[in-house]
Design a protein around this motif. Sequence first.
Motif, mmCIF file in Angstrom:
data_model
loop_
_atom_site.group_PDB
_atom_site.id
_atom_site.type_symbol
_atom_site.label_atom_id
_atom_site.label_comp_id
_atom_site.label_asym_id
_atom_site.label_seq_id
_atom_site.Cartn_x
_atom_site.Cartn_y
_atom_site.Cartn_z
ATOM 1 N N MET A 295 0.803 -1.213 0.000
ATOM 2 C CA MET A 295 0.000 0.000 0.000
ATOM 3 C C MET A 295 0.843 1.273 0.000
ATOM 4 O O MET A 295 0.486 2.258 -0.647
ATOM 5 N N GLN A 296 1.969 1.285 0.712
ATOM 6 C CA GLN A 296 2.764 2.510 0.771
ATOM 7 C C GLN A 296 3.213 2.934 -0.627
ATOM 8 O O GLN A 296 3.039 4.088 -1.026
ATOM 9 N N GLY A 297 3.787 1.998 -1.377
ATOM 10 C CA GLY A 297 4.240 2.322 -2.713
ATOM 11 C C GLY A 297 3.094 2.679 -3.636
ATOM 12 O O GLY A 297 3.221 3.576 -4.483
ATOM 13 N N HIS A 298 1.980 1.995 -3.487
ATOM 14 C CA HIS A 298 0.826 2.253 -4.345
ATOM 15 C C HIS A 298 0.296 3.674 -4.138
ATOM 16 O O HIS A 298 0.042 4.395 -5.113
ATOM 17 N N VAL A 299 0.139 4.089 -2.895
ATOM 18 C CA VAL A 299 -0.392 5.418 -2.607
ATOM 19 C C VAL A 299 0.598 6.497 -3.046
ATOM 20 O O VAL A 299 0.208 7.559 -3.532
ATOM 21 N N SER B 271 -0.218 -2.346 8.289
ATOM 22 C CA SER B 271 0.405 -1.041 8.134
ATOM 23 C C SER B 271 0.631 -0.791 6.647
ATOM 24 O O SER B 271 0.548 -1.736 5.834
ATOM 25 N N PRO B 272 0.948 0.449 6.253
ATOM 26 C CA PRO B 272 1.177 0.725 4.833
ATOM 27 C C PRO B 272 2.312 -0.092 4.226
ATOM 28 O O PRO B 272 2.329 -0.312 3.015
ATOM 29 N N THR B 273 3.254 -0.523 5.061
ATOM 30 C CA THR B 273 4.416 -1.230 4.532
ATOM 31 C C THR B 273 4.269 -2.745 4.513
ATOM 32 O O THR B 273 5.143 -3.431 3.984
ATOM 33 N N ASN B 274 3.173 -3.288 5.078
ATOM 34 C CA ASN B 274 3.032 -4.750 5.039
ATOM 35 C C ASN B 274 1.686 -5.222 4.482
ATOM 36 O O ASN B 274 1.429 -6.429 4.425
ATOM 37 N N THR C 220 1.753 13.585 12.438
ATOM 38 C CA THR C 220 2.045 13.872 11.028
ATOM 39 C C THR C 220 2.948 12.794 10.434
ATOM 40 O O THR C 220 2.922 12.556 9.227
ATOM 41 N N ASP C 221 3.740 12.143 11.258
ATOM 42 C CA ASP C 221 4.535 10.989 10.836
ATOM 43 C C ASP C 221 4.172 9.827 11.750
ATOM 44 O O ASP C 221 4.538 9.805 12.921
ATOM 45 N N TRP C 222 3.423 8.873 11.179
ATOM 46 C CA TRP C 222 2.945 7.766 12.007
ATOM 47 C C TRP C 222 3.808 6.518 11.885
ATOM 48 O O TRP C 222 3.483 5.461 12.417
ATOM 49 N N ASP C 223 4.947 6.635 11.203
ATOM 50 C CA ASP C 223 5.807 5.470 11.027
ATOM 51 C C ASP C 223 6.255 4.884 12.358
ATOM 52 O O ASP C 223 6.318 3.663 12.530
ATOM 53 N N GLU C 224 6.590 5.755 13.308
ATOM 54 C CA GLU C 224 7.071 5.271 14.599
ATOM 55 C C GLU C 224 6.015 4.443 15.309
ATOM 56 O O GLU C 224 6.323 3.415 15.932
ATOM 57 N N HIS C 225 4.740 4.875 15.210
ATOM 58 C CA HIS C 225 3.671 4.103 15.861
ATOM 59 C C HIS C 225 3.582 2.713 15.246
ATOM 60 O O HIS C 225 3.505 1.700 15.966
ATOM 61 N N PHE C 226 3.599 2.617 13.912
ATOM 62 C CA PHE C 226 3.532 1.302 13.275
ATOM 63 C C PHE C 226 4.755 0.457 13.629
ATOM 64 O O PHE C 226 4.645 -0.768 13.807
ATOM 65 N N PRO D 299 1.047 8.136 20.131
ATOM 66 C CA PRO D 299 0.092 7.254 19.460
ATOM 67 C C PRO D 299 -0.796 7.944 18.422
ATOM 68 O O PRO D 299 -1.153 9.112 18.555
ATOM 69 N N ALA D 300 -1.125 7.171 17.392
ATOM 70 C CA ALA D 300 -2.264 7.481 16.534
ATOM 71 C C ALA D 300 -3.453 6.750 17.146
ATOM 72 O O ALA D 300 -3.326 5.615 17.596
#
Length: 500
Positions: A179-183, A206-209, A340-346, A359-360
């Motif tokens: 999903m990350q690459g697609h979006v 997550s967007p990366t998996n 604004t950057d949710w990577d850390e939460h994932f 947290p998100a």
Amino acid sequence: MDVVPDIDGVAGESVVVIGGGFGGLSTACYLADAGADVTLLEKNEQLGGRASRLEVDGFQFDMGPSWYLMPDVFERFFGHFGRSPDEFYELERLDPHYRVFWKDGDKVDVLPDRDANREIFESYEPGAGEAFDAYLEESKRTYEIGMEHFVYEDRPRLRDYVDTDVMRYSWGLSLLGKMQGHVEDYFDHPKLQQLMQYTLVFLGGSPTNTPALYNLMSHVDYNMGVYYPDGGIGAVVDGIVELAEDLGVDFVTDAEVTGIEGRYGAFAVDTENGERYLADRVVSDADYAHTEQELLPERKRQYTEEYWESRTYAPSAFLLYLGVEGDVPNLEHHTLVLPTDWDEHFEQIFDDPEWPDDPAYYLCVPSKTDDTVAPEGHSNLFALVPIAPGIRDTPEIRNRYRDLVIDDIAENTGTDLRGRVVVEETFSVDDFADRYNSYAGSALGLAHTLTQTSLLRPGHTSDAVDGLYFTGSTTTPGIGVPMCLISGGLTAEAMADDDV
């Protein structure tokens, strides 16, 4: 196209269904309608599985699912039995669908108006309005093809995909990317990417998996709409239970299953209260790993303990159910609060499991729409923070995290709940494991990763025990209330097709 074309092969047979979540309820309805004698055993005091209700001092909380999405799936389910959802509950389309607060002070409302949403996207990034249209066109195509040919039609074996029709249907679909690459192919602005990806939480990924195929969720979100059933998701459970009773299903609550013995035509299902139920076939909507590891002897298991340990699980959750004095005007029925950057939460869910530092999270205020879920002059609110399954869960950690979330809500939405909470309950990792026998305390089950999607998820039919079947979120098509309803139909069809 009907979900279950022909399941008359189960007519006259006795079936025990273990677990009263949406998968179990759905399977029970299909089987009873086809003429089977169905008894459903539920561990807890009420039906619905994770869609339980919590009632405290005039407040009524949906404990689990709270979004009513994909109304076509519910219409198709009830339509199989010659009924319709509006015979059991009323729907209201939410406006806005939901509100998003970012932690930099920005906010946006996603509306039931596609043109207005297009303008929102354009305001963040020149050309994003046109990209929004293109993205939703692809999402719609993916949804229509995916649902008809890959969701409602089960393909449990590799050879089911080596077919010219499958190749024709899947041509051009994003089957292998993430999903990350697609979006990123459509939008550069990280906030627009988040708006297209937040629904992944419903899939436990997550967007990366998560496979890019699940861009179909944006069609669900922006084109089909977000609804509220009067009385909450619990009212949907009540409707399906009423339908099942009309079809002849017998329900037994407070009946925790402790063992499954036998095979096709001679099953015995034992419960903690000493009762034994005999059946020709058994369907488990209980946690798949729990069923195999705890209810079956080792020689009758399809998967080893190591298999379950090696899987990627959807998040657990930290849930706060709050009865609040007064109104919460800054919040909508559905509200998302996102860094604004949710990577850390994932990362703190999937890579380095720990309680998220920033947290998100999601807030639900059904009293905005339904005045029966809270006493007059009060608001019904619950907060859901996705967290890693299997992490340490103690009263001290919950109290600390509760304060973090309450403070974060005040800081980022302007809604100060401190001093106004009159009812408060928490639910988290240990509760998911205890109440639902959920592996590692996951809130949803197996995540939808590339290696855990479609035929790579555990099957509906046991390869080790003739006459034993599985339904619910761990099987196909996967996670979510609509998917579990469909799973019930696929399980019933697998039973009718099984040459036992």
